[in-house]
Write a protein that holds these residues in place. Structure first.
Motif, PDB file in Angstrom:
ATOM      1  N   THR A 100      33.525  32.009   7.724  1.00 13.22           N
ATOM      2  CA  THR A 100      32.367  32.836   7.382  1.00 13.22           C
ATOM      3  C   THR A 100      32.593  33.540   6.055  1.00 13.22           C
ATOM      4  O   THR A 100      33.730  33.745   5.612  1.00 13.22           O
ATOM      5  CB  THR A 100      32.081  33.905   8.460  1.00 13.22           C
ATOM      6  OG1 THR A 100      33.219  34.766   8.566  1.00 13.22           O
ATOM      7  CG2 THR A 100      31.780  33.262   9.805  1.00 13.22           C
ATOM      8  N   PHE A 101      31.478  33.901   5.431  1.00 13.94           N
ATOM      9  CA  PHE A 101      31.510  34.690   4.205  1.00 13.94           C
ATOM     10  C   PHE A 101      30.434  35.753   4.310  1.00 13.94           C
ATOM     11  O   PHE A 101      29.299  35.460   4.728  1.00 13.94           O
ATOM     12  CB  PHE A 101      31.258  33.824   2.969  1.00 13.94           C
ATOM     13  CG  PHE A 101      31.213  34.624   1.694  1.00 13.94           C
ATOM     14  CD1 PHE A 101      32.371  34.951   1.024  1.00 13.94           C
ATOM     15  CD2 PHE A 101      30.004  35.068   1.181  1.00 13.94           C
ATOM     16  CE1 PHE A 101      32.343  35.718  -0.137  1.00 13.94           C
ATOM     17  CE2 PHE A 101      29.960  35.830   0.027  1.00 13.94           C
ATOM     18  CZ  PHE A 101      31.128  36.144  -0.643  1.00 13.94           C
ATOM     19  N   VAL A 116      31.375  39.772  -4.727  1.00 14.60           N
ATOM     20  CA  VAL A 116      32.628  39.994  -4.007  1.00 14.60           C
ATOM     21  C   VAL A 116      32.290  39.978  -2.524  1.00 14.60           C
ATOM     22  O   VAL A 116      31.272  40.543  -2.105  1.00 14.60           O
ATOM     23  CB  VAL A 116      33.269  41.345  -4.398  1.00 14.60           C
ATOM     24  CG1 VAL A 116      34.542  41.593  -3.600  1.00 14.60           C
ATOM     25  CG2 VAL A 116      33.554  41.384  -5.898  1.00 14.60           C
ATOM     26  N   GLY A 117      33.123  39.301  -1.735  1.00 15.47           N
ATOM     27  CA  GLY A 117      32.841  39.243  -0.311  1.00 15.47           C
ATOM     28  C   GLY A 117      34.062  38.914   0.507  1.00 15.47           C
ATOM     29  O   GLY A 117      35.128  38.581  -0.034  1.00 15.47           O
ATOM     30  N   VAL A 124      41.468  34.933   9.621  1.00 13.14           N
ATOM     31  CA  VAL A 124      42.075  35.748   8.574  1.00 13.14           C
ATOM     32  C   VAL A 124      40.987  36.046   7.549  1.00 13.14           C
ATOM     33  O   VAL A 124      40.330  35.132   7.048  1.00 13.14           O
ATOM     34  CB  VAL A 124      43.260  35.019   7.900  1.00 13.14           C
ATOM     35  CG1 VAL A 124      43.820  35.838   6.748  1.00 13.14           C
ATOM     36  CG2 VAL A 124      44.339  34.687   8.927  1.00 13.14           C
ATOM     37  N   THR A 125      40.808  37.328   7.243  1.00 11.65           N
ATOM     38  CA  THR A 125      39.774  37.746   6.304  1.00 11.65           C
ATOM     39  C   THR A 125      40.420  38.303   5.042  1.00 11.65           C
ATOM     40  O   THR A 125      41.293  39.165   5.115  1.00 11.65           O
ATOM     41  CB  THR A 125      38.872  38.821   6.944  1.00 11.65           C
ATOM     42  OG1 THR A 125      38.300  38.281   8.141  1.00 11.65           O
ATOM     43  CG2 THR A 125      37.764  39.243   5.993  1.00 11.65           C
ATOM     44  N   GLY A 161      46.700  31.632   5.579  1.00 11.30           N
ATOM     45  CA  GLY A 161      47.607  30.950   6.495  1.00 11.30           C
ATOM     46  C   GLY A 161      47.573  29.439   6.360  1.00 11.30           C
ATOM     47  O   GLY A 161      48.073  28.725   7.231  1.00 11.30           O
ATOM     48  N   LEU A 162      47.003  28.936   5.274  1.00 11.15           N
ATOM     49  CA  LEU A 162      46.958  27.485   5.024  1.00 11.15           C
ATOM     50  C   LEU A 162      48.183  27.130   4.188  1.00 11.15           C
ATOM     51  O   LEU A 162      48.110  26.887   2.990  1.00 11.15           O
ATOM     52  CB  LEU A 162      45.659  27.115   4.293  1.00 11.15           C
ATOM     53  CG  LEU A 162      44.372  27.551   4.988  1.00 11.15           C
ATOM     54  CD1 LEU A 162      43.166  27.314   4.100  1.00 11.15           C
ATOM     55  CD2 LEU A 162      44.212  26.831   6.319  1.00 11.15           C
ATOM     56  N   THR A 163      49.327  27.096   4.858  1.00 11.43           N
ATOM     57  CA  THR A 163      50.608  27.018   4.149  1.00 11.43           C
ATOM     58  C   THR A 163      51.272  25.641   4.185  1.00 11.43           C
ATOM     59  O   THR A 163      52.333  25.466   3.577  1.00 11.43           O
ATOM     60  CB  THR A 163      51.586  28.056   4.736  1.00 11.43           C
ATOM     61  OG1 THR A 163      51.758  27.788   6.131  1.00 11.43           O
ATOM     62  CG2 THR A 163      51.071  29.474   4.533  1.00 11.43           C
ATOM     63  N   TRP A 164      50.700  24.670   4.883  1.00  9.99           N
ATOM     64  CA  TRP A 164      51.360  23.357   4.969  1.00  9.99           C
ATOM     65  C   TRP A 164      51.600  22.818   3.568  1.00  9.99           C
ATOM     66  O   TRP A 164      50.744  22.902   2.679  1.00  9.99           O
ATOM     67  CB  TRP A 164      50.505  22.374   5.757  1.00  9.99           C
ATOM     68  CG  TRP A 164      51.188  21.040   5.899  1.00  9.99           C
ATOM     69  CD1 TRP A 164      51.994  20.638   6.913  1.00  9.99           C
ATOM     70  CD2 TRP A 164      51.126  19.947   4.976  1.00  9.99           C
ATOM     71  NE1 TRP A 164      52.467  19.369   6.674  1.00  9.99           N
ATOM     72  CE2 TRP A 164      51.947  18.922   5.477  1.00  9.99           C
ATOM     73  CE3 TRP A 164      50.499  19.743   3.753  1.00  9.99           C
ATOM     74  CZ2 TRP A 164      52.130  17.712   4.840  1.00  9.99           C
ATOM     75  CZ3 TRP A 164      50.683  18.535   3.095  1.00  9.99           C
ATOM     76  CH2 TRP A 164      51.491  17.527   3.655  1.00  9.99           C
ATOM     77  N   ASN A 165      52.778  22.248   3.354  1.00  8.20           N
ATOM     78  CA  ASN A 165      53.106  21.640   2.076  1.00  8.20           C
ATOM     79  C   ASN A 165      54.361  20.801   2.227  1.00  8.20           C
ATOM     80  O   ASN A 165      55.002  20.824   3.287  1.00  8.20           O
ATOM     81  CB  ASN A 165      53.319  22.705   0.994  1.00  8.20           C
ATOM     82  CG  ASN A 165      52.616  22.322  -0.294  1.00  8.20           C
ATOM     83  OD1 ASN A 165      52.488  21.154  -0.611  1.00  8.20           O
ATOM     84  ND2 ASN A 165      52.153  23.327  -1.018  1.00  8.20           N
TER      85      ASN A 165
END
Length: 191
Positions: A100-101, A116-117, A124-125, A161-165
């Motif tokens: 969401t935004f 800005v939003g 996680v916001t 939290g999008l940390t896959w690498n």
């Protein structure tokens, strides 16, 4: 939707959309992203499932934007990559089907502004800043008033939290942390 109220108004010598609700036309809207693969190649993707509205204020600074994005609708042009993006390594759409935004502030000057939003992905916001341009107005053949906007910004995906690498043997990482956001929004006046 034609009405007796003009679809645009002049503010500071610039034509802008009339105050009211403008619903995003999902068929003519793209919420896209660009990342880098091997830190070199640009990989583009988009979300095709977007439900959003723009509330244009009497003063442009009083405008608001809200959006819900169907994360399973991700499309990068490669089915295997899309399945990986939907997996728990990235968006985990089984557990977090939507992002969401909700805008928190708008500044405006002429036909450009800053939005800005709060962007929420995987519960996680974080705050996001987008540069916005109003591209113009058109009335379609079915008598609907349309306003068109574009926006862009950059985020660090790891903030959500999008940390896959994967580390590369020669140094560096497989997928960039910095992601460019690109939005092209066609809206239809509702009221």
């Amino acid at each position: 939707m034609s009405s007796d109220i003009a679809p645009t108004r002049t503010i500071g010598g610039v034509d802008l959309p009339a105050a009211g609700t403008w619903k995003v036309d999902a068929g003519h809207t793209e919420v896209g992203f660009v990342g880098r693969h091997f830190m070199l190649t640009k990989v583009r993707g988009r979300f095709t499932g977007v439900d959003a509205a723009v509330e244009i204020g009497e003063r442009p600074e009083d405008s608001r934007v809200t959006a819900v994005i169907d994360m399973a609708s991700v499309d990068s042009g490669d089915g295997t990559r899309d399945d990986h993006l939907r997996s728990a390594d990235f968006f985990d759409v089984a557990k977090y089907p939507r992002a969401t935004f909700a805008s928190t502030s708008v500044t405006w000057d002429g036909t450009s502004g800053t939005l800005v939003g709060d962007l929420t992905i995987k519960d996680v916001t974080r705050s996001v800043t987008l540069a916005v341009d109003y591209l113009g107005y058109a009335r379609d053949p079915w008598d609907n008033d349309r306003a068109v906007f574009s926006a862009h910004g950059k985020i660090n995906r790891e903030d959500w939290g999008l940390t896959w690498n994967m580390a590369l043997e020669a140094g560096g990482i497989l997928v960039s942390k910095e992601i460019e956001l690109t939005l092209d929004l066609e809206t239809i006046r509702q009221s």
